[in-house]
Design a protein around this motif. Structure first.
Motif, PDB file in Angstrom:
ATOM      1  N   LEU A 252       0.824  -1.206   0.000  1.00  0.00           N
ATOM      2  CA  LEU A 252       0.000   0.000   0.000  1.00  0.00           C
ATOM      3  C   LEU A 252       0.861   1.261   0.000  1.00  0.00           C
ATOM      4  O   LEU A 252       0.589   2.213  -0.745  1.00  0.00           O
ATOM      5  CB  LEU A 252      -0.921   0.000   1.224  1.00  0.00           C
ATOM      6  CG  LEU A 252      -2.065  -1.020   1.213  1.00  0.00           C
ATOM      7  CD1 LEU A 252      -2.714  -1.096   2.587  1.00  0.00           C
ATOM      8  CD2 LEU A 252      -3.100  -0.661   0.158  1.00  0.00           C
ATOM      9  N   ASP A 253       1.895   1.262   0.816  1.00  0.00           N
ATOM     10  CA  ASP A 253       2.784   2.429   0.872  1.00  0.00           C
ATOM     11  C   ASP A 253       3.556   2.598  -0.431  1.00  0.00           C
ATOM     12  O   ASP A 253       3.766   3.725  -0.891  1.00  0.00           O
ATOM     13  CB  ASP A 253       3.754   2.293   2.045  1.00  0.00           C
ATOM     14  CG  ASP A 253       3.058   2.418   3.400  1.00  0.00           C
ATOM     15  OD1 ASP A 253       1.945   2.987   3.439  1.00  0.00           O
ATOM     16  OD2 ASP A 253       3.610   1.933   4.410  1.00  0.00           O
ATOM     17  N   ALA A 254       3.967   1.492  -1.041  1.00  0.00           N
ATOM     18  CA  ALA A 254       4.734   1.562  -2.286  1.00  0.00           C
ATOM     19  C   ALA A 254       3.927   2.196  -3.409  1.00  0.00           C
ATOM     20  O   ALA A 254       4.483   2.876  -4.278  1.00  0.00           O
ATOM     21  CB  ALA A 254       5.201   0.165  -2.694  1.00  0.00           C
ATOM     22  N   LEU A 255       2.617   1.980  -3.397  1.00  0.00           N
ATOM     23  CA  LEU A 255       1.765   2.522  -4.450  1.00  0.00           C
ATOM     24  C   LEU A 255       1.071   3.821  -4.041  1.00  0.00           C
ATOM     25  O   LEU A 255       0.209   4.326  -4.751  1.00  0.00           O
ATOM     26  CB  LEU A 255       0.722   1.484  -4.884  1.00  0.00           C
ATOM     27  CG  LEU A 255       1.164   0.552  -6.016  1.00  0.00           C
ATOM     28  CD1 LEU A 255       2.303  -0.345  -5.549  1.00  0.00           C
ATOM     29  CD2 LEU A 255       0.017  -0.279  -6.532  1.00  0.00           C
ATOM     30  N   GLY A 256       1.464   4.357  -2.879  1.00  0.00           N
ATOM     31  CA  GLY A 256       0.895   5.610  -2.436  1.00  0.00           C
ATOM     32  C   GLY A 256      -0.536   5.523  -1.954  1.00  0.00           C
ATOM     33  O   GLY A 256      -1.259   6.529  -1.904  1.00  0.00           O
TER      34      GLY A 256
ATOM     35  N   ARG B 213      -7.997   2.434  -9.957  1.00  0.00           N
ATOM     36  CA  ARG B 213      -7.051   1.738 -10.844  1.00  0.00           C
ATOM     37  C   ARG B 213      -5.782   1.363 -10.081  1.00  0.00           C
ATOM     38  O   ARG B 213      -5.229   0.278 -10.290  1.00  0.00           O
ATOM     39  CB  ARG B 213      -6.716   2.614 -12.044  1.00  0.00           C
ATOM     40  CG  ARG B 213      -7.881   2.802 -12.998  1.00  0.00           C
ATOM     41  CD  ARG B 213      -7.418   3.132 -14.409  1.00  0.00           C
ATOM     42  NE  ARG B 213      -8.542   3.309 -15.300  1.00  0.00           N
ATOM     43  CZ  ARG B 213      -9.234   2.327 -15.876  1.00  0.00           C
ATOM     44  NH1 ARG B 213      -8.891   1.078 -15.634  1.00  0.00           N
ATOM     45  NH2 ARG B 213     -10.243   2.590 -16.676  1.00  0.00           N
ATOM     46  N   LEU B 214      -5.322   2.224  -9.196  1.00  0.00           N
ATOM     47  CA  LEU B 214      -4.155   1.893  -8.379  1.00  0.00           C
ATOM     48  C   LEU B 214      -4.460   0.737  -7.435  1.00  0.00           C
ATOM     49  O   LEU B 214      -3.602  -0.127  -7.195  1.00  0.00           O
ATOM     50  CB  LEU B 214      -3.688   3.111  -7.598  1.00  0.00           C
ATOM     51  CG  LEU B 214      -3.051   4.239  -8.413  1.00  0.00           C
ATOM     52  CD1 LEU B 214      -2.646   5.381  -7.487  1.00  0.00           C
ATOM     53  CD2 LEU B 214      -1.844   3.740  -9.192  1.00  0.00           C
TER      54      LEU B 214
ATOM     55  N   VAL C  41      -4.707  14.145 -16.402  1.00  0.00           N
ATOM     56  CA  VAL C  41      -3.259  14.230 -16.596  1.00  0.00           C
ATOM     57  C   VAL C  41      -2.509  13.900 -15.304  1.00  0.00           C
ATOM     58  O   VAL C  41      -1.507  13.160 -15.320  1.00  0.00           O
ATOM     59  CB  VAL C  41      -2.873  15.644 -17.098  1.00  0.00           C
ATOM     60  CG1 VAL C  41      -1.353  15.789 -17.136  1.00  0.00           C
ATOM     61  CG2 VAL C  41      -3.462  15.883 -18.480  1.00  0.00           C
ATOM     62  N   ARG C  42      -2.985  14.424 -14.175  1.00  0.00           N
ATOM     63  CA  ARG C  42      -2.306  14.159 -12.897  1.00  0.00           C
ATOM     64  C   ARG C  42      -2.364  12.673 -12.537  1.00  0.00           C
ATOM     65  O   ARG C  42      -1.362  12.076 -12.139  1.00  0.00           O
ATOM     66  CB  ARG C  42      -2.941  14.990 -11.777  1.00  0.00           C
ATOM     67  CG  ARG C  42      -2.324  14.750 -10.406  1.00  0.00           C
ATOM     68  CD  ARG C  42      -3.098  15.472  -9.315  1.00  0.00           C
ATOM     69  NE  ARG C  42      -4.486  15.035  -9.246  1.00  0.00           N
ATOM     70  CZ  ARG C  42      -4.874  13.906  -8.652  1.00  0.00           C
ATOM     71  NH1 ARG C  42      -3.983  13.100  -8.083  1.00  0.00           N
ATOM     72  NH2 ARG C  42      -6.155  13.575  -8.620  1.00  0.00           N
ATOM     73  N   GLU C  43      -3.542  12.077 -12.682  1.00  0.00           N
ATOM     74  CA  GLU C  43      -3.697  10.659 -12.351  1.00  0.00           C
ATOM     75  C   GLU C  43      -2.867   9.781 -13.268  1.00  0.00           C
ATOM     76  O   GLU C  43      -2.280   8.781 -12.836  1.00  0.00           O
ATOM     77  CB  GLU C  43      -5.173  10.266 -12.430  1.00  0.00           C
ATOM     78  CG  GLU C  43      -6.032  10.898 -11.350  1.00  0.00           C
ATOM     79  CD  GLU C  43      -7.509  10.677 -11.577  1.00  0.00           C
ATOM     80  OE1 GLU C  43      -8.265  10.575 -10.593  1.00  0.00           O
ATOM     81  OE2 GLU C  43      -7.925  10.604 -12.762  1.00  0.00           O
ATOM     82  N   THR C  44      -2.794  10.160 -14.546  1.00  0.00           N
ATOM     83  CA  THR C  44      -1.976   9.390 -15.486  1.00  0.00           C
ATOM     84  C   THR C  44      -0.506   9.463 -15.101  1.00  0.00           C
ATOM     85  O   THR C  44       0.218   8.466 -15.162  1.00  0.00           O
ATOM     86  CB  THR C  44      -2.178   9.914 -16.923  1.00  0.00           C
ATOM     87  OG1 THR C  44      -3.545   9.735 -17.295  1.00  0.00           O
ATOM     88  CG2 THR C  44      -1.287   9.163 -17.910  1.00  0.00           C
ATOM     89  N   GLY C  45      -0.063  10.643 -14.671  1.00  0.00           N
ATOM     90  CA  GLY C  45       1.318  10.794 -14.227  1.00  0.00           C
ATOM     91  C   GLY C  45       1.613   9.939 -13.006  1.00  0.00           C
ATOM     92  O   GLY C  45       2.677   9.318 -12.906  1.00  0.00           O
ATOM     93  N   GLU C  46       0.673   9.903 -12.074  1.00  0.00           N
ATOM     94  CA  GLU C  46       0.854   9.069 -10.887  1.00  0.00           C
ATOM     95  C   GLU C  46       0.914   7.594 -11.252  1.00  0.00           C
ATOM     96  O   GLU C  46       1.721   6.833 -10.710  1.00  0.00           O
ATOM     97  CB  GLU C  46      -0.297   9.323  -9.903  1.00  0.00           C
ATOM     98  CG  GLU C  46      -0.272  10.708  -9.272  1.00  0.00           C
ATOM     99  CD  GLU C  46      -1.493  10.967  -8.405  1.00  0.00           C
ATOM    100  OE1 GLU C  46      -2.432  10.124  -8.428  1.00  0.00           O
ATOM    101  OE2 GLU C  46      -1.524  11.994  -7.700  1.00  0.00           O
TER     102      GLU C  46
ATOM    103  N   GLN D 108       6.615   2.425 -13.243  1.00  0.00           N
ATOM    104  CA  GLN D 108       8.078   2.400 -13.283  1.00  0.00           C
ATOM    105  C   GLN D 108       8.669   1.947 -11.959  1.00  0.00           C
ATOM    106  O   GLN D 108       9.673   1.225 -11.919  1.00  0.00           O
ATOM    107  CB  GLN D 108       8.594   3.786 -13.672  1.00  0.00           C
ATOM    108  CG  GLN D 108       8.266   4.168 -15.108  1.00  0.00           C
ATOM    109  CD  GLN D 108       8.691   5.583 -15.448  1.00  0.00           C
ATOM    110  OE1 GLN D 108       8.297   6.543 -14.781  1.00  0.00           O
ATOM    111  NE2 GLN D 108       9.494   5.733 -16.471  1.00  0.00           N
ATOM    112  N   ARG D 109       8.022   2.348 -10.866  1.00  0.00           N
ATOM    113  CA  ARG D 109       8.528   2.000  -9.548  1.00  0.00           C
ATOM    114  C   ARG D 109       8.401   0.500  -9.257  1.00  0.00           C
ATOM    115  O   ARG D 109       9.315  -0.103  -8.698  1.00  0.00           O
ATOM    116  CB  ARG D 109       7.798   2.820  -8.481  1.00  0.00           C
ATOM    117  CG  ARG D 109       8.470   2.792  -7.117  1.00  0.00           C
ATOM    118  CD  ARG D 109       8.034   3.959  -6.262  1.00  0.00           C
ATOM    119  NE  ARG D 109       6.603   3.986  -6.004  1.00  0.00           N
ATOM    120  CZ  ARG D 109       5.774   4.932  -6.452  1.00  0.00           C
ATOM    121  NH1 ARG D 109       6.232   5.929  -7.176  1.00  0.00           N
ATOM    122  NH2 ARG D 109       4.495   4.903  -6.150  1.00  0.00           N
ATOM    123  N   VAL D 110       7.279  -0.097  -9.643  1.00  0.00           N
ATOM    124  CA  VAL D 110       7.113  -1.523  -9.341  1.00  0.00           C
ATOM    125  C   VAL D 110       8.079  -2.380 -10.151  1.00  0.00           C
ATOM    126  O   VAL D 110       8.532  -3.437  -9.685  1.00  0.00           O
ATOM    127  CB  VAL D 110       5.659  -1.987  -9.557  1.00  0.00           C
ATOM    128  CG1 VAL D 110       4.712  -1.253  -8.643  1.00  0.00           C
ATOM    129  CG2 VAL D 110       5.233  -1.852 -11.000  1.00  0.00           C
TER     130      VAL D 110
END
Length: 277
Positions: A144-148, A166-167, A192-197, A203-205
């Motif tokens: 949960l923390d890794a995905l914000g 979606r997250l 745009v903001r949600e797509t950036g997140e 990339q992080r996973v």
């Protein structure tokens, strides 16, 4: 990203053909997803993207061709068998339980991976999810923390915006610890903001968890920005496959259907990169 292109692919499709009566939806399509990589699959409506996803995930059996997960042939195997080999997927429309919290979704997925019998016993006896073990808490909270998602872990998903849902779906898929994750139109409906997140999470996973990602996507700029490689379909035929720079510069791709979209997203790109196949 640290893709490993010379290693055995996490997922590979060889010469996939799919016919529905007289309609050829896919014609000898090949695709490879190396370890620790992000691969994009793009094309206009009717290009065959969803059909290929169905073949890869075990929902459709191809007319011809073979599918491999980590070098093991899985052609004709069920979606459950592929999940056991390390595949997970999301869908274009999030399939979540609206009355469950974000954390409860991840707990369920974690138990499917680590304590499957407990899932059924808790639900059938009406005890709910029961008391979690310490190791389970650690895995769930870390994800949960890794995905914000930490700040909203106790909120019901029915109260969340689409981007957060979606997250949650991505987190639930990651909780079963796949080696390759298929994402179906993950940015659909996002701003745009949600797509950036979402892009940051993807990339992080890969970097932190070593998962490989294959995603179908309509947002060409997102694909060209974060992918290691891209495969392009048109009318069921693979017309190009290569790096984002190669896809940008490929005249067949631009002439077929991307046109202005690919030109607008080409700022700073080298339009004279090598040819693609």
């Amino acid at each position: 990203m640290s893709a490993e292109p010379n290693a055995t692919p996490r997922l590979e499709a060889r010469d996939i053909t799919m016919r529905f009566g007289g309609l050829v939806a896919l014609d000898n399509v090949c695709l490879s997803v190396p370890p620790r990589s992000i691969v994009g699959l793009v094309g206009p409506n009717g290009a065959g993207k969803s059909t290929l996803f169905g073949v890869l995930s075990g929902l459709l059996n191809p007319t011809a061709g073979t599918v491999f997960i980590d070098g093991v042939e899985m052609t004709g195997k069920s979606a459950q068998a592929r999940a056991a080999r390390g595949m997970a997927r999301t869908f274009q429309h999030p399939e979540l339980f609206l009355s469950l919290t974000v954390r409860e979704h991840i707990v369920l997925a974690d138990r499917i991976r680590h304590a499957k019998r407990r899932v059924w016993s808790d639900l059938l006896t009406g005890r709910g999810l029961g008391k979690p073990a310490a190791a389970e808490n650690q895995r769930v909270d870390a994800l949960l923390d890794a995905l914000g998602l930490g700040p909203i872990r106790h909120r019901c998903v029915g109260d969340l915006p689409l981007g957060s849902c979606r997250l949650v779906e991505v987190a639930r898929a990651l909780a079963v610890e796949p080696t390759v994750l298929l994402l179906d139109e993950p940015s659909s409906g996002l701003d745009v903001r949600e797509t950036g997140e979402l892009a940051d999470v993807m990339q992080r996973v890969v970097a932190e968890r070593g998962v490989s990602l294959l995603f179908v996507e309509h947002d060409v700029e997102l694909v060209l920005r974060i992918c290691d490689s891209v495969t392009v379909l048109d009318f069921g035929i693979e017309i190009a496959s290569g790096t984002p720079a190669q896809i940008r510069s490929n005249p067949a791709v631009r002439a077929a259907y991307l046109g202005k979209e690919i030109e607008q997203s080409a700022t700073g790109a080298d339009w004279n990169q090598g040819a693609v196949r």
